[in-house]
Design a protein around this motif. Structure first.
Motif: not given
Length: 475
Positions: A424-429, A450-451
């Motif tokens: 997984s690549v976390p979505l940026s702020y 929501k994250e």
């Protein structure tokens, strides 16, 4: 009996207390007279009771009782009524279609003149894009994730697994044209079963790229996803590759026929669950279908958790077609892959599991339309009938390879992708911020984003409906 307007508004003092004592019988061809006098909320409760009863009879093959229950529902359901009346009409149609499929000749005869036009599919998808924020959100998140991952790249190749909506890539072209280092050479490979759709995509995107002075190529592949020839993707050395999949991967689960043989009629232990569920429904006093179905005690007494791995006929370890497809994508070594899927479990092994879970999901969607459009809106009617109605029918009436709408939860997709060699690549702020800004400008209070473990989950009234997640090949 006192007139309706003189009775207490509580469920226990209304005719609803009679539901659990009622059972369809050959002598009962229409509802009791008081049914037509029910308030909207009470009518909704009664329709849920009838749908659950009907589904139980369908699963057990009790055709006489099915027919009687259909007659009762038809007195109350309506495709242009309130939310519960509308959703009951489509679920009843789906249950009827499931019964008809037991007589293949009759089913084919009734559908022999039915024509599905590509233009109608394009129209209804466009309406879904316009009436709901879900696809817009998915496109914004996908594009921002691609732009961030492709920073500094000179040659970018995007594979679109269902290339039907030019709006997404027009927005990306405009964003790339504003890059400080200048736009890259962009190549988009679009996959779609209809040549005309790809021709329209090529025309729109080439036109926009010329206007923005971006070097651009469009590579069309006319193919269904399950028949995709990966050699035709023509991934070149030196290209930075991104893959976009919007509401597509779940359909591949239909082709794992060996693991789908476990389907069976409603187990006997579930009959008690249905009876208990009907009893609990009678005690509820909520105002919308979504709120009614959000009572967790109702569903948890009957069905496994929607997040449970056992609630689906195949797990991520038992899906050869899906595993093979994901492994082939991994073999392309994409720099980024962004996946949008329905965040609900509509792939249960029993009819009642799928009916309950899909009631949750489509109740939220129908409630969204109820709060934003009039009941006589033609756009609303088209989306409900041509898109949601057909999806409901596929989930409820179909089995085997014919059942394409095999939506599953984000957790299940994460397991599959991890097993296939992705991380997984976390979505940026900033990516999430842009998505929230889009949602705030949409003008409807019910939508939320929501994250969840670095992924985006798009909700309506806190009910998760769609997920967007980003992935990269594990070294």
């Amino acid at each position: 009996m006192a007139p309706m307007d003189e009775r207490s508004s509580s469920v226990t003092s209304s005719p609803l207390q009679m539901f659990s004592m009622m059972s369809p019988s050959p002598s009962l061809g229409s509802p009791y007279p008081w049914v037509r006098e029910l308030k909207s909320e009470e009518r909704g409760l009664y329709l849920i009771h009838l749908l659950l009863t009907c589904a139980n009879h369908v699963a057990s093959g009790s055709l006489e009782n099915v027919n009687i229950t259909f007659e009762q529902i038809s007195q109350l359901a309506s495709a242009d009524g309130d939310t519960m009346q509308r959703i009951a009409a489509y679920f009843t149609e789906a249950l009827a279609d499931r019964i008809l499929k037991t007589w293949p000749g009759l089913h084919k005869a009734l559908n022999s003149t039915r024509i599905s036009l590509p233009s109608e599919e394009i129209l209804v998808r466009k309406l879904f894009f316009e009436l709901f924020p879900f696809l817009k959100m998915a496109y914004v998140i996908t594009n921002h994730a691609i732009i961030e991952s492709m920073e500094g790249e000179k040659m970018v190749h995007i594979i679109d697994l269902h290339s039907a909506e030019p709006a997404q890539w027009i927005a990306l072209l405009q964003a790339l044209s504003a890059r400080p280092e200048g736009p890259p050479h962009l190549r988009i490979t679009g996959i779609h079963p209809q040549k005309e759709v790809l021709e329209q995509m090529a025309h729109r995107l080439t036109e926009e790229a010329e206007k923005l002075d971006i070097p651009f190529q469009f590579n069309p592949i006319v193919s269904k996803l399950e028949n995709l020839d990966f050699e035709k993707l023509r991934v070149k050395t030196g290209e930075a590759l991104a893959i976009s999949s919007v509401l597509q991967l779940h359909s591949l689960l239909a082709f794992d026929e060996e693991s789908l043989r476990k389907k069976s009629p409603l187990p006997s232990k579930n009959s008690n669950g249905v009876a208990h569920l009907q009893q609990r429904v009678l005690q509820l006093n909520q105002t919308t279908l979504g709120e009614l179905l959000e009572n967790n005690d109702v569903v948890n007494r009957y069905s496994p958790s929607p997040d449970s791995a056992s609630s689906s006929p195949q797990s991520f370890t038992g899906s050869p077609k899906m595993d093979g497809f994901l492994n082939a994508l991994w073999g392309l070594t994409p720099k980024l892959m962004v996946i949008t899927e329905q965040d609900s479990n509509h792939n249960g092994s029993t009819l009642m599991e799928r009916l309950l879970e899909s009631l949750y999901f489509y109740a939220a969607l129908f409630d969204c339309l109820e709060s934003t459009l009039s009941r006589t809106s033609m756009e609303r009617l088209k989306v409900e009938k041509m898109l949601f109605g057909e999806e409901i029918k596929n989930i409820i009436a179909c089995e085997g390879v014919e059942r394409k709408e095999r939506h599953e939860k984000l957790e299940k997709w994460a397991q599959r992708l991890d097993s296939a060699g992705f991380h997984s690549v976390p979505l940026s702020y900033y990516c999430m911020l842009q998505a929230r800004r889009l949602l705030q400008g949409y003008g409807c209070d019910g939508y939320r984003i929501k994250e969840e473990n670095g992924c985006a989950v798009i909700c309506c009234q806190d009910r998760p409906l769609f997920s967007v997640s980003a992935w990269r090949c594990r070294k």
